[in-house]
Write an enzyme that holds these catalytic residues in place. Sequence first.
Site, PDB file in Angstrom:
ATOM      1  N   ARG A 152       0.867  -1.193   0.197  1.00 60.24           N
ATOM      2  CA  ARG A 152      -0.060  -0.040  -0.006  1.00 60.24           C
ATOM      3  C   ARG A 152       0.830   0.988  -0.085  1.00 60.24           C
ATOM      4  O   ARG A 152       1.863   1.243   0.725  1.00 60.24           O
ATOM      5  CB  ARG A 152      -0.984   0.048   1.229  1.00 60.24           C
ATOM      6  CG  ARG A 152      -1.824  -1.135   1.358  1.00 60.24           C
ATOM      7  CD  ARG A 152      -2.171  -1.501   2.768  1.00 60.24           C
ATOM      8  NE  ARG A 152      -1.276  -1.536   3.629  1.00 60.24           N
ATOM      9  CZ  ARG A 152      -1.423  -1.486   4.977  1.00 60.24           C
ATOM     10  NH1 ARG A 152      -2.386  -1.323   5.500  1.00 60.24           N
ATOM     11  NH2 ARG A 152      -0.536  -1.880   5.681  1.00 60.24           N
ATOM     12  N   LYS A 202      -5.245 -11.317  -6.531  1.00 60.36           N
ATOM     13  CA  LYS A 202      -5.120  -9.818  -6.501  1.00 60.36           C
ATOM     14  C   LYS A 202      -6.086  -9.236  -6.798  1.00 60.36           C
ATOM     15  O   LYS A 202      -6.716  -8.103  -5.891  1.00 60.36           O
ATOM     16  CB  LYS A 202      -3.865  -9.515  -7.489  1.00 60.36           C
ATOM     17  CG  LYS A 202      -3.608  -8.180  -7.685  1.00 60.36           C
ATOM     18  CD  LYS A 202      -2.939  -7.650  -6.286  1.00 60.36           C
ATOM     19  CE  LYS A 202      -3.080  -6.086  -6.607  1.00 60.36           C
ATOM     20  NZ  LYS A 202      -2.826  -5.297  -5.124  1.00 60.36           N
ATOM     21  N   PHE A 247     -11.713  -1.250   6.767  1.00 56.91           N
ATOM     22  CA  PHE A 247     -12.212  -0.822   5.440  1.00 56.91           C
ATOM     23  C   PHE A 247     -13.701  -0.234   5.454  1.00 56.91           C
ATOM     24  O   PHE A 247     -14.146  -0.213   4.330  1.00 56.91           O
ATOM     25  CB  PHE A 247     -11.644  -1.892   4.206  1.00 56.91           C
ATOM     26  CG  PHE A 247     -10.398  -1.249   3.894  1.00 56.91           C
ATOM     27  CD1 PHE A 247      -9.110  -1.365   4.263  1.00 56.91           C
ATOM     28  CD2 PHE A 247     -10.501  -0.748   2.392  1.00 56.91           C
ATOM     29  CE1 PHE A 247      -8.015  -0.922   3.757  1.00 56.91           C
ATOM     30  CE2 PHE A 247      -9.330  -0.309   1.891  1.00 56.91           C
ATOM     31  CZ  PHE A 247      -8.200  -0.331   2.856  1.00 56.91           C
ATOM     32  N   CYS A 258      -5.117   2.027  -7.656  1.00 56.59           N
ATOM     33  CA  CYS A 258      -5.226   0.474  -7.642  1.00 56.59           C
ATOM     34  C   CYS A 258      -6.972   0.305  -7.529  1.00 56.59           C
ATOM     35  O   CYS A 258      -7.489  -0.265  -8.557  1.00 56.59           O
ATOM     36  CB  CYS A 258      -4.463  -0.147  -6.938  1.00 56.59           C
ATOM     37  SG  CYS A 258      -2.672  -0.173  -6.885  1.00 56.59           S
ATOM     38  N   ARG A 327      -3.584  10.261  -8.070  1.00 49.71           N
ATOM     39  CA  ARG A 327      -4.528   9.332  -9.053  1.00 49.71           C
ATOM     40  C   ARG A 327      -5.736   9.134  -8.494  1.00 49.71           C
ATOM     41  O   ARG A 327      -5.803   8.345  -7.549  1.00 49.71           O
ATOM     42  CB  ARG A 327      -3.589   8.250  -9.575  1.00 49.71           C
ATOM     43  CG  ARG A 327      -2.432   8.785 -10.245  1.00 49.71           C
ATOM     44  CD  ARG A 327      -1.401   7.323 -10.819  1.00 49.71           C
ATOM     45  NE  ARG A 327      -0.751   6.897  -9.819  1.00 49.71           N
ATOM     46  CZ  ARG A 327       0.104   5.687 -10.096  1.00 49.71           C
ATOM     47  NH1 ARG A 327       0.228   5.205 -11.198  1.00 49.71           N
ATOM     48  NH2 ARG A 327       0.887   5.266  -9.014  1.00 49.71           N
TER      49      ARG A 327
HETATM   50  N1  LIG Z   1       0.811   1.567  -6.769  1.00 46.35           N
HETATM   51  C1  LIG Z   1       0.275   0.669  -5.833  1.00 46.35           C
HETATM   52  O1  LIG Z   1       0.274   0.838  -4.614  1.00 46.35           O
HETATM   53  C2  LIG Z   1       0.241  -0.735  -6.353  1.00 46.35           C
HETATM   54  C3  LIG Z   1       0.161  -1.925  -5.447  1.00 46.35           C
HETATM   55  C4  LIG Z   1       0.016  -3.060  -5.790  1.00 46.35           C
HETATM   56  C5  LIG Z   1       0.199  -3.539  -7.220  1.00 46.35           C
HETATM   57  N2  LIG Z   1       0.291  -2.237  -8.232  1.00 46.35           N
HETATM   58  C6  LIG Z   1       0.382  -2.947  -9.504  1.00 46.35           C
HETATM   59  O2  LIG Z   1       1.845  -2.683 -10.026  1.00 46.35           O
HETATM   60  C7  LIG Z   1       1.787  -2.121 -11.273  1.00 46.35           C
HETATM   61  C8  LIG Z   1       2.705  -0.946 -11.104  1.00 46.35           C
HETATM   62  O3  LIG Z   1       2.049   0.153 -10.625  1.00 46.35           O
HETATM   63  P1  LIG Z   1       2.892   1.415 -10.128  1.00 46.35           P
HETATM   64  O4  LIG Z   1       1.943   2.357  -9.107  1.00 46.35           O
HETATM   65  O5  LIG Z   1       4.192   1.239  -9.491  1.00 46.35           O
HETATM   66  O6  LIG Z   1       2.952   2.251 -11.590  1.00 46.35           O
HETATM   67  P2  LIG Z   1       3.910   3.384 -11.603  1.00 46.35           P
HETATM   68  O7  LIG Z   1       3.040   4.025 -12.972  1.00 46.35           O
HETATM   69  O8  LIG Z   1       4.181   4.243 -10.541  1.00 46.35           O
HETATM   70  O9  LIG Z   1       5.303   3.004 -12.405  1.00 46.35           O
HETATM   71  C9  LIG Z   1       5.219   2.442 -13.496  1.00 46.35           C
HETATM   72  C10 LIG Z   1       6.915   2.475 -14.049  1.00 46.35           C
HETATM   73  O10 LIG Z   1       7.137   1.668 -15.424  1.00 46.35           O
HETATM   74  C11 LIG Z   1       7.888   2.381 -16.185  1.00 46.35           C
HETATM   75  N3  LIG Z   1       7.590   1.413 -17.344  1.00 46.35           N
HETATM   76  C12 LIG Z   1       6.564   1.284 -18.389  1.00 46.35           C
HETATM   77  N4  LIG Z   1       6.607   0.540 -19.166  1.00 46.35           N
HETATM   78  C13 LIG Z   1       8.122   0.123 -19.345  1.00 46.35           C
HETATM   79  C14 LIG Z   1       8.575  -0.413 -20.232  1.00 46.35           C
HETATM   80  N5  LIG Z   1       8.445  -1.323 -21.092  1.00 46.35           N
HETATM   81  N6  LIG Z   1      10.070  -0.642 -19.818  1.00 46.35           N
HETATM   82  C15 LIG Z   1      10.597  -0.040 -18.706  1.00 46.35           C
HETATM   83  N7  LIG Z   1       9.852   0.695 -17.763  1.00 46.35           N
HETATM   84  C16 LIG Z   1       8.638   0.838 -18.226  1.00 46.35           C
HETATM   85  C17 LIG Z   1       7.178   3.791 -16.394  1.00 46.35           C
HETATM   86  O11 LIG Z   1       7.890   4.778 -16.916  1.00 46.35           O
HETATM   87  C18 LIG Z   1       6.672   3.938 -14.753  1.00 46.35           C
HETATM   88  O12 LIG Z   1       8.093   4.479 -14.138  1.00 46.35           O
HETATM   89  C19 LIG Z   1       0.430  -1.830 -11.645  1.00 46.35           C
HETATM   90  O13 LIG Z   1       0.070  -2.806 -12.467  1.00 46.35           O
HETATM   91  C20 LIG Z   1      -0.417  -1.649 -10.510  1.00 46.35           C
HETATM   92  O14 LIG Z   1      -1.793  -1.937 -10.693  1.00 46.35           O
HETATM   93  C21 LIG Z   1       0.338  -1.281  -7.853  1.00 46.35           C
END
Ligand SMILES: NC(=O)c1ccc[n+]([C@@H]2O[C@H](COP(=O)([O-])OP(=O)(O)OC[C@H]3O[C@@H](n4cnc5c(N)ncnc54)[C@H](O)[C@@H]3O)[C@@H](O)[C@H]2O)c1
Length: 429
Positions: A152, A202, A247, A258, A327
């Site tokens: 989180r 998930k 929650f 998310c 976001r």
């Molecule tokens: N943010 C959260 O709290 C969270 C928690 C659990 C799961 N997730 C999941 O994890 C994934 C990532 O989420 P996030 O919040 O870290 O995303 P984010 O948008 O913060 O980061 C994604 C990163 O990936 C990079 N990227 C994209 N395509 C690329 C490529 N082909 N090669 C190299 N780099 C690339 C982007 O430039 C960016 O820096 C998502 O699927 C999300 O649903 C997020």
Amino acid sequence: MTITVVGAGYVGLVTAAVFSDLGNKVFCLDFDAKRIENLKRGKLPFFEPQLDDYLSKNFSQKRLFFTTSYSESVPKSQIILVCVGTPPKENGEANLTYLFNAVEETAKHLSGYTLIAIKSTIPIGFEDEIESAAKKFAKTRFEFASCPEFLREGTAIEDTLHPDRIVIGTSSKKAQKVLLELHAPLGGERIICDTRSAQLIKYASNALLATKISFANAIANICEKTGADVEKVLSGVGADKRLGRSFLYPGVGYGGSCLPKDVLAFAAVGDHFNYNFDLLKTVHRINESQIDFFLNKIKSAFKNKSLVSKKIGILGLSFKPNTDDIREAPAIKIIKRLIQEGAEVTAFDPKANENAKQEIPEVIIAKDEYETAKQKDCLLLLTEWPQFIQMDYEKVKTIMASPILFDGRNALHKEKLESMGFKYIGVGR
Ligand SMILES: NC(=O)c1ccc[n+]([C@@H]2O[C@H](COP(=O)([O-])OP(=O)(O)OC[C@H]3O[C@@H](n4cnc5c(N)ncnc54)[C@H](O)[C@@H]3O)[C@@H](O)[C@H]2O)c1
């Protein structure tokens, strides 16, 4: 082990920070060259508690490397952890362009047996397509696993160090072994399953969290109509050990990167497999309508329900405390609507001011929470940062033009504020 983490976002950076701290050699790769340059100079792309310390320590001790180059990192790695974004498309389905690109680029540079584990949240049913896309480019043997992430924002380092569970989805015994070894220093239950079940864990987890929030909001709405107090009702419900209170948060609804997207993407998965996931569609609808519901409350406080030229102060912009992530933040949606209705909006957040200003240039950013309240016709609490809850409300009352408080998180002490002379308006109370 040597690991490449693809994607230096919230999940990727935290994953890279923790696994390097556990003694692995980690390449953190992103195709955003500016982001990587900044990271090398110690500049983080967002705020996350403790992350700065973990990154700088492991970078300076040469266990953590930032790169834009697949050829520099992938051939040296035994494990690739794919953490790129899977944002929503217009129709709610997940956009997998980044994921396919990351997996294909990885596959081109594989050398020797490598495990590609997907931490990004991806819809059930795409694993075969992703694996086939990789096979087209791979010259050596690789295996595939789904290893969904549950951290989180705001407590991401702690969550990664002390997870409730580690889910390992793969049919390969070797891949299971590699991932069990990687996670060995971390606690939490191990759930070993197939890739589809891992992805469903998930989605189902986020769907249930969102459902609890929308359920709490539905109860709040009934409380308003019947004159009951939702906080008492949910405390009574939550006292039942089978149910619990966590929650069941009534308020302006869930946000973030998310829950909103995963609820819609999971409903789209249902449609894809000919199951109409009506429950989730309703969860989403209740969440959206909470914004209208809250705006109506604000409008009702003014003559002719008009917000034209009303001076409104906003406490909190991020989607929750301890992050600068805006976001899908309810605060951002509410501010846009207030401005559309002709209000003059001043806001303050301990971390998200810059992000909000970029998103809504018309919003005036105050220097602190007291300036936000000064001479305002009403004040809205939209993110429950502790410093807003601990404000000196006697002082706040004296500086406001009119002491009206809208508590979008039911985080303030209603009776105490009313006894001070505030008009307090929460959700379902
Ligand atoms: N943010 C959260 O709290 C969270 C928690 C659990 C799961 N997730 C999941 O994890 C994934 C990532 O989420 P996030 O919040 O870290 O995303 P984010 O948008 O913060 O980061 C994604 C990163 O990936 C990079 N990227 C994209 N395509 C690329 C490529 N082909 N090669 C190299 N780099 C690339 C982007 O430039 C960016 O820096 C998502 O699927 C999300 O649903 C997020």
